[in-house]
Scaffold this motif. Structure first.
Motif, PDB file in Angstrom:
ATOM      1  N   GLU A  18      74.473  56.722  52.386  1.00 21.05           N
ATOM      2  CA  GLU A  18      74.496  57.276  51.038  1.00 21.05           C
ATOM      3  C   GLU A  18      73.622  58.523  50.929  1.00 21.05           C
ATOM      4  OE1 GLU A  18      73.391  54.337  48.215  1.00 21.05           O
ATOM      5  OE2 GLU A  18      75.122  53.046  48.618  1.00 21.05           O
ATOM      6  N   PHE A  19      74.066  59.451  50.096  1.00 18.41           N
ATOM      7  CA  PHE A  19      73.353  60.710  49.901  1.00 18.41           C
ATOM      8  C   PHE A  19      71.934  60.459  49.386  1.00 18.41           C
ATOM      9  CE2 PHE A  19      72.144  64.502  47.470  1.00 18.41           C
ATOM     10  CZ  PHE A  19      72.371  65.492  48.419  1.00 18.41           C
ATOM     11  N   ALA A  20      71.737  59.358  48.685  1.00 22.40           N
ATOM     12  CA  ALA A  20      70.416  59.040  48.147  1.00 22.40           C
ATOM     13  C   ALA A  20      69.358  58.966  49.238  1.00 22.40           C
ATOM     14  CB  ALA A  20      70.470  57.717  47.377  1.00 22.40           C
ATOM     15  N   HIS A  21      69.762  58.566  50.456  1.00 25.37           N
ATOM     16  CA  HIS A  21      68.793  58.489  51.556  1.00 25.37           C
ATOM     17  C   HIS A  21      68.259  59.876  51.907  1.00 25.37           C
ATOM     18  CE1 HIS A  21      69.127  54.241  52.532  1.00 25.37           C
ATOM     19  NE2 HIS A  21      70.431  54.329  52.398  1.00 25.37           N
ATOM     20  N   ALA A  22      69.117  60.893  51.816  1.00 30.70           N
ATOM     21  CA  ALA A  22      68.669  62.256  52.101  1.00 30.70           C
ATOM     22  C   ALA A  22      67.658  62.722  51.058  1.00 30.70           C
ATOM     23  CB  ALA A  22      69.869  63.198  52.142  1.00 30.70           C
ATOM     24  N   LYS A  23      67.908  62.401  49.801  1.00 30.92           N
ATOM     25  CA  LYS A  23      66.986  62.797  48.739  1.00 30.92           C
ATOM     26  C   LYS A  23      65.627  62.135  48.928  1.00 30.92           C
ATOM     27  CE  LYS A  23      68.351  63.172  44.537  1.00 30.92           C
ATOM     28  NZ  LYS A  23      68.894  62.866  43.190  1.00 30.92           N
ATOM     29  N   ILE A  38      55.011  68.662  54.099  1.00 31.64           N
ATOM     30  CA  ILE A  38      55.885  69.159  55.156  1.00 31.64           C
ATOM     31  C   ILE A  38      56.966  70.023  54.526  1.00 31.64           C
ATOM     32  CG2 ILE A  38      57.533  68.485  56.959  1.00 31.64           C
ATOM     33  CD1 ILE A  38      55.930  65.854  57.214  1.00 31.64           C
ATOM     34  N   GLU A  39      57.178  71.195  55.081  1.00 31.14           N
ATOM     35  CA  GLU A  39      58.200  72.092  54.540  1.00 31.14           C
ATOM     36  C   GLU A  39      59.585  71.478  54.769  1.00 31.14           C
ATOM     37  OE1 GLU A  39      59.992  76.600  55.188  1.00 31.14           O
ATOM     38  OE2 GLU A  39      57.992  76.088  55.963  1.00 31.14           O
ATOM     39  N   SER A  40      60.279  71.163  53.685  1.00 31.83           N
ATOM     40  CA  SER A  40      61.578  70.498  53.796  1.00 31.83           C
ATOM     41  C   SER A  40      62.583  71.177  52.881  1.00 31.83           C
ATOM     42  CB  SER A  40      61.446  69.018  53.413  1.00 31.83           C
ATOM     43  OG  SER A  40      62.711  68.377  53.432  1.00 31.83           O
ATOM     44  N   ARG A  41      63.790  71.289  53.386  1.00 24.04           N
ATOM     45  CA  ARG A  41      64.901  71.811  52.578  1.00 24.04           C
ATOM     46  C   ARG A  41      66.037  70.806  52.625  1.00 24.04           C
ATOM     47  NH1 ARG A  41      69.014  76.698  54.225  1.00 24.04           N
ATOM     48  NH2 ARG A  41      70.577  76.223  52.632  1.00 24.04           N
ATOM     49  N   LEU A  42      66.624  70.509  51.481  1.00 23.62           N
ATOM     50  CA  LEU A  42      67.769  69.602  51.396  1.00 23.62           C
ATOM     51  C   LEU A  42      69.039  70.423  51.258  1.00 23.62           C
ATOM     52  CD1 LEU A  42      69.017  66.797  51.125  1.00 23.62           C
ATOM     53  CD2 LEU A  42      68.476  66.863  48.672  1.00 23.62           C
ATOM     54  N   ALA A  43      69.961  70.263  52.203  1.00 23.66           N
ATOM     55  CA  ALA A  43      71.224  71.015  52.203  1.00 23.66           C
ATOM     56  C   ALA A  43      72.386  70.043  52.073  1.00 23.66           C
ATOM     57  CB  ALA A  43      71.358  71.822  53.490  1.00 23.66           C
ATOM     58  N   ALA A  44      73.056  70.069  50.922  1.00 28.37           N
ATOM     59  CA  ALA A  44      74.235  69.234  50.707  1.00 28.37           C
ATOM     60  C   ALA A  44      75.466  69.981  51.200  1.00 28.37           C
ATOM     61  CB  ALA A  44      74.369  68.889  49.232  1.00 28.37           C
TER      62      ALA A  44
END
Length: 245
Positions: free
Chosen positions: A201-206, A217-223
């Protein structure tokens, strides 16, 4: 596409699929991108991922074969951990002998560390054999390989410029306070996940993105669109992120 296989010494003899840059110039070193495949997959498909998508990274792209052979309906592939049925047998045996839960956790930890040693041995073999820049190493993992990538990056932030994870969960055993603190200010992470992912599920990425960001930590979320697989638009997104790192 020029693809080479190279053997390396690990806990067991392993194989790496290597795609070098189109042109290797003398006295120059290149970034290294380590591709960790999903469960039961063929590493050759991952090694050629960027080139088949039209993204000509000026880097060595390598895809180690997972140490466990997997047979499935579509043929065969490889895995970073033993097959699920084997894990069930191990857990059943442990429960039958009255072993406590911490015994099962110890088995899981042993397999996790074995996977890390295996990948690090592959990276060392490639670094020794090719003109790789040791300060520009990236690990990219998809699905099961994404979980391994999270763990490697957080436990060994000094080994990687960045971590790219596609369609995977961030496990609590990897995101310990100690690991997060050690990686803060050192590691960059690109969390890629499809909103149509039918397996994770996408929720795990969030959750992963927020956990990393909150730890410094520098993080970017890319859908991206396309389900659990890896797509050409995703390859271009990753390409741009690596080039900017």
């Amino acid at each position: 596409m020029c693809i080479r296989d190279r053997f390396f010494e690990a806990p067991t003899l392993g194989t790496i699929r290597v795609v070098p840059p189109r042109k290797i110039e003398p006295a120059r070193t290149y970034p290294l991108i380590v591709m960790l495949h999903g469960h039961g997959a063929n590493p050759a498909n991952y090694a050629g991922f960027f080139e088949s998508a039209g993204a000509e990274l000026d880097a060595f792209v390598v895809a180690p074969y997972g140490p466990h052979h997997v047979i499935h309906r579509q043929g065969h592939g490889y895995s970073w951990y033993p097959e699920p049925w084997l894990w069930r047998e191990v857990r059943t045996a442990a429960s039958a002998t009255g072993d406590p839960e911490d015994r099962l956790a110890a088995i899981d930890e042993s397999e996790r560390r074995a996977a890390h040693r295996y990948v690090l041995a592959a990276i060392d073999a490639v670094t020794e054999a090719y003109p790789v820049d040791p300060d520009r190493g990236f690990v990219l993992g998809h699905s099961e390989g994404g979980g391994v990538a999270y763990g490697l990056g957080l436990e060994h932030p000094e080994r990687f410029r960045g971590v790219i994870v596609v369609g995977a969960r961030l496990r609590a055993v990897d995101a310990t306070p100690e690991n997060l603190a050690a990686a803060a200010g050192r590691l960059r992470v690109l969390v890629c996940h499809s909103r149509q992912d039918e397996r994770v599920e996408f929720a795990h990425a969030k959750v992963a993105h927020e956990t990393l960001r909150d730890a410094g930590i520098e993080s970017r979320l890319a859908a991206y669109a396309g389900g659990h697989g890896m797509t050409e638009p995703l390859a271009r997104t990753i390409d741009r992120w690596i080039r900017g790192s």
